[in-house]
Design a protein around this motif. Structure first.
Motif, short mmCIF file in Angstrom:
data_model
loop_
_atom_site.label_atom_id
_atom_site.label_comp_id
_atom_site.label_asym_id
_atom_site.label_seq_id
_atom_site.Cartn_x
_atom_site.Cartn_y
_atom_site.Cartn_z
N LYS A 16 7.18 3.40 -2.18
CA LYS A 16 7.49 4.79 -1.86
C LYS A 16 6.88 5.18 -0.52
O LYS A 16 7.51 5.84 0.32
N GLU A 17 5.62 4.76 -0.27
CA GLU A 17 4.96 5.08 0.99
C GLU A 17 5.58 4.33 2.17
O GLU A 17 5.60 4.83 3.29
N VAL A 18 6.07 3.11 1.89
CA VAL A 18 6.77 2.37 2.95
C VAL A 18 8.00 3.15 3.39
O VAL A 18 8.27 3.32 4.59
N ASP A 19 8.74 3.63 2.43
CA ASP A 19 9.93 4.43 2.75
C ASP A 19 9.53 5.69 3.52
O ASP A 19 10.18 6.07 4.50
N LEU A 54 -2.00 -0.12 3.67
CA LEU A 54 -0.81 0.66 4.02
C LEU A 54 -1.15 2.11 4.29
O LEU A 54 -0.68 2.72 5.25
N PHE A 55 -2.03 2.67 3.45
CA PHE A 55 -2.37 4.08 3.60
C PHE A 55 -3.07 4.32 4.95
O PHE A 55 -2.82 5.31 5.63
N LEU A 56 -3.97 3.40 5.33
CA LEU A 56 -4.64 3.53 6.61
C LEU A 56 -3.66 3.46 7.77
O LEU A 56 -3.77 4.19 8.75
N ASN A 57 -2.69 2.54 7.68
CA ASN A 57 -1.72 2.39 8.75
C ASN A 57 -0.82 3.62 8.88
O ASN A 57 -0.45 4.02 9.99
#
Length: 521
Positions: free
Chosen positions: A358-361, A478-481
């Motif tokens: 979901k976060e990638v999207d 991912l969250f940091l990026n």
């Protein structure tokens, strides 16, 4: 035969002098028989000799010459009653005592000491005006218009032309009066000026043998003209030109004064030209920098997608491995022996994978920031409140400390909310448990820093993709990026400690000022 010289204004005599002796001297000074208060008349300009059978006028080597019936004489000339003699800019007529004024004469000027004094004042005022305009304005086109407007009060020109020479010797027009008119000089005359720096004075261009064949001279009916080169540092930069449609309008004194103006204009116009060139180069440099910045932003965006791919692999690998191990364990056990902890671990890992995807999207769809003035401390407090349940689950007690009054900064509030949420998600996943978590807001030069955790003074910090922490597993979070991408678009960044074993403590930096529309909605 009684003869007299009549000083003319229009077609009538305003002053009469009888030729009572054999020799009559004419000039500007008081030791002449006939005194002409004309600045273009020499001290001893001419003399008239009279005998019973012959009247002659002699040029005594005057600066501006003697004209009889509009033709310049050489040394001397026979005179007849009715002849019009031009000395300087004053016309006189040789008459018998009873002659009537039958011939209309074109009078250019008749000077008096008072008029001459006023003209000198005008010249000083013109020099002052030109100097003031040039030092206060560096636009050559606007300067040209102001120059011609000032000169009109002195020279009463019909046309004016200001041009600069290109490197190939071609004239580049800067300003003309009236606008769009071309200079009525041949290429040969311009080349002569370009080679020698010679100033030109035309007293009667149409009757000048050297100019008689010039079509522009004839078509524009140029009679009197001044042309002066603009010379600076022994280099001819261009020329300035004036003309009138009447003969004898300009004298040697006018040319000398015009040359002085040219000497004044040359360095100031060169400064204006250099300033214009500097502005053009600056504009080109700015355009180049903008293109470079655009390329760098695109490169950063590409790099962000590469880091996204790594972060996806890292984030998905762990929960998938957990799911795989648990599934293999289940397959070896009796279903009745499967406990709730195993099922909960599987569900948690599946949820993690779903969250990552979901976060990638969401990451792919991050828009460019639209900044408005917002209070950063309010946004931080809002995110602390919205994540209260997760703070409680991790036994963390958030403590917000605001150490600066400069919290109203230009940001995109929605995107900064997202970045704060991503940082908190990362802390909940890999950060401390059962402790107080200090969240402080401070100023750092042109940045505002939001620090999650304790950072000692002088402690070294790095960005997530710096070499010192690039190989640490948590740097691929991912969250940091996502948070770092949002802050990068704002001109800020995420900072991490290279000596830490997790992505904690975390510092987010946001510029406190930027050249944008900062009006508050």
């Amino acid at each position: 035969m009684d003869l007299s010289l009549n000083i003319m204004t229009g077609n009538r005599s305003v002053e009469e002098h009888f030729l009572s002796g054999p020799v009559t001297f004419i000039g500007r000074t008081s030791d002449n028989d006939i005194i002409l208060p004309d600045k273009n008349v020499s001290k001893k300009h001419a003399k008239i000799t009279c005998t019973e059978d012959l009247v002659e006028i002699h040029d005594l080597g005057s600066t501006n010459g003697v004209f009889v019936n509009n033709k310049r004489i050489h040394n001397r000339c026979h005179l007849q009653p009715g002849d019009i003699i031009r000395i300087g800019q004053t016309n006189v007529k040789l008459s018998t005592r009873d002659d009537e004024l039958l011939t209309e004469t074109h009078i250019l000027h008749q000077f008096s000491p008072e008029i001459e004094h006023n003209l000198d004042h005008k010249k000083l005022q013109a020099l002052y005006d030109i100097t003031t305009d040039l030092t206060g304005n560096l636009d050559i086109g606007i300067l040209g218009e102001k120059i011609f407007s000032t000169l009109r009060g002195i020279f009463s020109q019909d046309r004016g032309y200001l041009a600069l020479f290109n490197s190939d010797g071609a004239l580049h027009p800067v300003c003309s009066e009236p606008p769009g008119k071309q200079i009525p000089l041949s290429r040969s005359i311009v080349n002569r000026m370009f080679r020698s720096g010679e100033s030109l004075l035309f007293e009667d261009a149409i009757h000048d043998a050297a100019l008689r064949e010039e079509e522009s001279i004839l078509s524009l009916k140029v009679r009197s003209a001044l042309c002066v080169p603009l010379i600076y540092n022994s280099q001819i930069l261009g020329l300035i030109y004036l003309d009138q449609g009447v003969p004898g309008a300009y004298s040697q004194d006018d040319l000398d004064f015009f040359r002085s103006i040219g000497s004044l204009l040359a360095p100031l116009i060169e400064n204006a030209r250099l300033w214009s060139e500097l502005k053009k180069r600056y504009k080109n440099t700015v355009e180049t920098l903008k293109k470079t910045e655009s390329s760098l932003i695109e490169a950063e965006r590409t790099a962000a997608y590469v880091r996204l791919a790594h972060a996806m692999a890292h984030e998905i690998r762990n929960p998938v491995m957990v799911i795989g191990g648990l599934v293999r364990k289940i397959s070896k056990c009796d279903n009745k022996n499967i406990n709730d902890d195993v099922l909960q671990a599987i569900i948690s890992s599946v949820n993690r994978v779903e969250t990552v995807l979901k976060e990638v999207d969401s990451f792919v769809k991050i828009p460019a920031p639209v900044r408005k003035l917002q209070k950063l401390d309010d946004l931080v407090q809002e995110q602390i409140s919205s994540h209260s349940e997760q703070f409680s689950n991790n036994s963390l007690t958030p403590v917000l400390k605001v150490n600066t009054s400069h919290v109203l900064i230009p940001i995109d509030s929605e995107l900064i909310r997202k970045a704060l949420s991503m940082i908190l998600e990362e802390i909940f996943f890999s950060g401390p448990r059962k402790a107080d978590m200090i969240i402080s807001i401070d100023e750092d030069n042109n940045d505002i820093r939001v620090t999650f955790g304790d950072i000692s003074s002088g402690q070294r910090l790095c960005k997530p993709f710096d070499p010192e922490i690039r190989d640490k597993p948590w740097s691929l979070g991912l969250f940091l990026n996502i948070a770092h991408k949002i802050l990068s678009d704002h001109g800020g960044c995420i900072m991490l400690s290279p000596t830490s074993h997790t992505a904690f403590p975390i510092v987010m930096k946001v510029p406190k000022s930027i050249d944008i529309d900062t009006s508050v909605k």
